[in-house]
Write an enzyme that holds these catalytic residues in place. Sequence first.
Site, PDB file in Angstrom:
ATOM      1  N   GLU A 185       0.930  -1.389  -0.199  1.00 37.80           N
ATOM      2  CA  GLU A 185       0.023   0.100  -0.089  1.00 37.80           C
ATOM      3  C   GLU A 185       0.816   1.142   0.116  1.00 37.80           C
ATOM      4  OE1 GLU A 185      -2.861  -0.417   3.322  1.00 37.80           O
ATOM      5  OE2 GLU A 185      -4.174  -1.689   1.758  1.00 37.80           O
ATOM      6  N   GLU A 379      -5.624  -8.153  -1.506  1.00 39.10           N
ATOM      7  CA  GLU A 379      -6.329  -8.139  -0.080  1.00 39.10           C
ATOM      8  C   GLU A 379      -7.569  -7.606  -0.306  1.00 39.10           C
ATOM      9  OE1 GLU A 379      -4.785  -5.506   3.203  1.00 39.10           O
ATOM     10  OE2 GLU A 379      -2.607  -5.925   2.434  1.00 39.10           O
TER      11      GLU A 379
END
Length: 480
Positions: A185, A379
């Site tokens: 991320e 995810e």
Amino acid sequence: MDTSAKKFPESFLWGGATAANQLEGGFHEGNKGMNIADVLPGGKERLAILQSPGFDFQIDESKYSYPNHEAIDFYHRYKEDIALFAEMGFKAYRMSIAWTRIFPNGDELEPNEEGLAFYDRVFDELHKYGIEPVVTISHYEMPVNLVKEYGGWRDRQVVTFFERYVNAIFNRYKNKVKYWMTFNEINSGLMMPIMGLGFSIQKEEDRYQGTFQAYHHQFVASSIAVKACHEIIPDAKIGCMILFAPVYSYDSNPENVMYAIQEENIFNYFCADVQVRGEYPTFIKRYFKEHNINLDIREGDLELIKEHTVDYIGFSYYMSRTEKKDKSDQENIQGNIMSGVKNPFLKASDWGWEIDPIGLRISLNKLYGRYQVPLFVVENGLGAYDKVEEDGSINDDYRIDYIREHIQAMGEAIEDGVELMGYTSWGCIDLVSASTGEFEKRYGFIYVDKHDDGSGTLERKKKKSFFWYKDVIASNGEKL
Ligand code: BG6
């Protein structure tokens, strides 16, 4: 949405995802050094610390608990856990390597053999069952020493330390790992630099100049990693990893539509544009000018970034985000790192994250339309309270519903023409949550008996979703 079964490619990588700091424990074992997650306290205070300036990266056991230290003890129980992943039929397991197991302080010249040997054992165990490891190189686990001595990613020297780290792991695991991702991320540092960029905002200068200089160093480091990976492991694929939350305009007022585009540009596309297209996008150049940001870009940096772009985009998807330029008359929504205004069409999870499966189809279409590289949902999942019934069962139908609808959305996107490599559901085994440091926020198909007050036997139990997901994988996404 049409809910009839869609065809997933035969090679589709079904599985689950975790990160070292959130499940391994053993935080001092095998010569491991301290990383950022080790100094973050558990409980709701964590989010406040992550969102406010001035954190000092010190442990204070008189005030806080530190759930990442023991986590769920995967360090000692990996064989049992991997056997359970295999029983579900996992084709892939996304995990991360803790940088501090390999270079405890980050700036040593030689890697730590005990740390290297630990991941050898984990990879061997995965291969025993035919499970493909998908490895994140840096998942919110920077050595604390690099934070304290160098100021995190703002210091160019960290690029050299990272290069040493990636060379060590690529050379060691070249025959065992064929799927890699650089920074977890990467765009989250725009909201919370502590976890991703390794520093806490102290003054306005950190927010602009410091943040984007740190990003420049990460982009250089990412390209160095891509280059090294392609040279050392020619048959491997290496991706970037971004947090993607499509931004919707609250209404059709052009002011709000433009605001949503700007938010999406900076938050969703800035990092991916650099890592996938190999260039700083034009909108960020305007942003730099307006915020007086002057990057120290060294000779050869831009060429390196241009030449060594990633092979695929890994991304997390939990929710969409709705935005309005003037939010003063709106209810604020706190979600996965970012906030926004309430979307009246969506329900939310126990933690207030808005649930939007169609948003995943939208995300896949947006990303593929912009970049035309393979995508990987690395995810996605539902953080929820689970209840163990008297007979020991855990009936997490809400989690099954959530994942089913998101898999359906992926099926639609594949029919739309999106090239999708796989799906690894987040926290396939219960673990410590990243933003709030809780055990009770559970994502797993496997329950772990561990609680926020520190109690629990660490025993593993199969939830209802365990058996459901096993059928999903066995039918390659047809039986939902
Ligand atoms: C992502 C992170 O932001 O979301 C994970 O990559 C994290 O590390 C996951 O655990 C879910 O967030 P949380 O805060 O519920 O754990």
